[in-house]
Design a protein around this motif. Structure first.
Motif, PDB file in Angstrom:
ATOM      1  N   ARG A 151       0.609  -0.976   0.067  1.00 20.66           N
ATOM      2  CA  ARG A 151       0.070  -0.251   0.184  1.00 20.66           C
ATOM      3  C   ARG A 151       0.799   1.088   0.055  1.00 20.66           C
ATOM      4  O   ARG A 151       0.511   2.172   0.459  1.00 20.66           O
ATOM      5  CB  ARG A 151      -1.352  -0.072   1.125  1.00 20.66           C
ATOM      6  CG  ARG A 151      -2.182  -0.850   1.322  1.00 20.66           C
ATOM      7  CD  ARG A 151      -3.096  -0.600   1.831  1.00 20.66           C
ATOM      8  NE  ARG A 151      -3.999  -1.862   2.078  1.00 20.66           N
ATOM      9  CZ  ARG A 151      -5.438  -1.597   1.565  1.00 20.66           C
ATOM     10  NH1 ARG A 151      -5.068  -0.511   0.446  1.00 20.66           N
ATOM     11  NH2 ARG A 151      -5.926  -2.660   1.300  1.00 20.66           N
ATOM     12  N   LYS A 152       2.036   1.126  -0.791  1.00 22.09           N
ATOM     13  CA  LYS A 152       2.475   2.503  -1.181  1.00 22.09           C
ATOM     14  C   LYS A 152       2.052   3.242  -1.575  1.00 22.09           C
ATOM     15  O   LYS A 152       1.619   3.484  -2.449  1.00 22.09           O
ATOM     16  CB  LYS A 152       3.730   2.074  -1.391  1.00 22.09           C
ATOM     17  CG  LYS A 152       5.490   3.278  -1.368  1.00 22.09           C
ATOM     18  CD  LYS A 152       6.899   3.159  -2.341  1.00 22.09           C
ATOM     19  CE  LYS A 152       7.056   3.513  -2.371  1.00 22.09           C
ATOM     20  NZ  LYS A 152       8.351   4.750  -1.395  1.00 22.09           N
ATOM     21  N   HIS A 153       2.057   4.022  -1.043  1.00 22.64           N
ATOM     22  CA  HIS A 153       1.338   6.095  -1.411  1.00 22.64           C
ATOM     23  C   HIS A 153       2.893   6.098  -2.787  1.00 22.64           C
ATOM     24  O   HIS A 153       3.921   6.420  -2.699  1.00 22.64           O
ATOM     25  CB  HIS A 153       1.400   7.568  -0.463  1.00 22.64           C
ATOM     26  CG  HIS A 153       0.585   6.488   0.534  1.00 22.64           C
ATOM     27  ND1 HIS A 153      -0.801   6.174   0.128  1.00 22.64           N
ATOM     28  CD2 HIS A 153       0.986   6.600   2.026  1.00 22.64           C
ATOM     29  CE1 HIS A 153      -1.292   6.256   1.235  1.00 22.64           C
ATOM     30  NE2 HIS A 153      -0.007   6.177   1.960  1.00 22.64           N
ATOM     31  N   ASN A 154       2.461   7.037  -3.985  1.00 23.52           N
ATOM     32  CA  ASN A 154       2.769   7.945  -4.557  1.00 23.52           C
ATOM     33  C   ASN A 154       3.780   6.880  -5.217  1.00 23.52           C
ATOM     34  O   ASN A 154       4.741   7.148  -6.304  1.00 23.52           O
ATOM     35  CB  ASN A 154       3.397   9.090  -4.229  1.00 23.52           C
ATOM     36  CG  ASN A 154       3.158   9.813  -3.740  1.00 23.52           C
ATOM     37  OD1 ASN A 154       1.930  10.391  -4.159  1.00 23.52           O
ATOM     38  ND2 ASN A 154       3.436  10.324  -2.381  1.00 23.52           N
ATOM     39  N   LEU A 155       3.477   5.400  -6.101  1.00 19.10           N
ATOM     40  CA  LEU A 155       4.795   4.344  -7.065  1.00 19.10           C
ATOM     41  C   LEU A 155       3.868   4.754  -8.072  1.00 19.10           C
ATOM     42  O   LEU A 155       2.834   5.098  -8.396  1.00 19.10           O
ATOM     43  CB  LEU A 155       3.251   3.505  -5.945  1.00 19.10           C
ATOM     44  CG  LEU A 155       4.047   2.415  -6.829  1.00 19.10           C
ATOM     45  CD1 LEU A 155       5.630   1.796  -6.261  1.00 19.10           C
ATOM     46  CD2 LEU A 155       3.391   1.007  -6.416  1.00 19.10           C
ATOM     47  N   LEU A 156       4.849   4.718  -8.585  1.00 20.91           N
ATOM     48  CA  LEU A 156       4.765   4.666 -10.319  1.00 20.91           C
ATOM     49  C   LEU A 156       4.504   6.093 -10.767  1.00 20.91           C
ATOM     50  O   LEU A 156       3.867   6.126 -11.968  1.00 20.91           O
ATOM     51  CB  LEU A 156       3.891   3.728 -11.135  1.00 20.91           C
ATOM     52  CG  LEU A 156       4.521   1.896 -11.071  1.00 20.91           C
ATOM     53  CD1 LEU A 156       3.967   1.068 -11.513  1.00 20.91           C
ATOM     54  CD2 LEU A 156       6.241   1.766 -11.088  1.00 20.91           C
ATOM     55  N   ASN A 157       4.746   7.320  -9.913  1.00 16.25           N
ATOM     56  CA  ASN A 157       4.596   8.817 -10.206  1.00 16.25           C
ATOM     57  C   ASN A 157       5.136   9.180 -11.522  1.00 16.25           C
ATOM     58  O   ASN A 157       6.336   9.690 -11.513  1.00 16.25           O
ATOM     59  CB  ASN A 157       3.939   9.754  -9.357  1.00 16.25           C
ATOM     60  CG  ASN A 157       2.236   9.078  -8.611  1.00 16.25           C
ATOM     61  OD1 ASN A 157       1.850   8.308  -9.425  1.00 16.25           O
ATOM     62  ND2 ASN A 157       2.638   9.747  -7.712  1.00 16.25           N
ATOM     63  N   ALA A 158       4.641   9.863 -12.490  1.00 19.98           N
ATOM     64  CA  ALA A 158       5.135  10.022 -13.722  1.00 19.98           C
ATOM     65  C   ALA A 158       6.405   9.491 -14.567  1.00 19.98           C
ATOM     66  O   ALA A 158       7.868  10.009 -14.415  1.00 19.98           O
ATOM     67  CB  ALA A 158       5.872  11.342 -13.554  1.00 19.98           C
TER      68      ALA A 158
END
Length: 104
Positions: free
Chosen positions: A23-30
């Motif tokens: 449940r990691k946040h901000n995964l694979l952004n941009a």
């Protein structure tokens, strides 16, 4: 940052599989254009600001999946939280389960 450098330095990388995202946040952004499979549940704002990348999530997603999506495809095999695809200007988001309020 490790994913970004892997994709940008190796043109033969076509698909990357991530296991146990916890449940990691901000995964694979941009991230650069590539195909990704996430084997598990992701946190808030996963796969945001994508351009020409394809992401398949085999679990669930929290708030803001695909925020500011520009192009590419995000597929989620289970449920998604609120605000899926908020601020998206292109691309496609496919949810095989249920989605929360304020999507699109």
């Amino acid at each position: 940052d490790q994913i970004r450098s892997l994709v940008s330095t190796r043109s033969e990388v076509k698909r990357i599989r991530l296991s146990c995202p916890e449940r990691k946040h901000n995964l694979l952004n941009a991230v650069p254009a590539c195909s990704f499979v996430i084997d598990g549940d992701v946190g808030d704002y996963c796969a945001a600001a994508l351009r020409d990348a394809d992401v398949e999530i085999l679990g669930t997603a929290e708030t803001g999946l695909g925020h500011s999506l520009q192009s590419g495809v995000i597929t989620i095999r289970k449920n998604a939280g609120v605000a899926v695809g908020a601020m998206a200007s292109g691309g496609l988001i496919v949810i095989h389960g249920s989605a929360g309020a304020r999507c699109g």
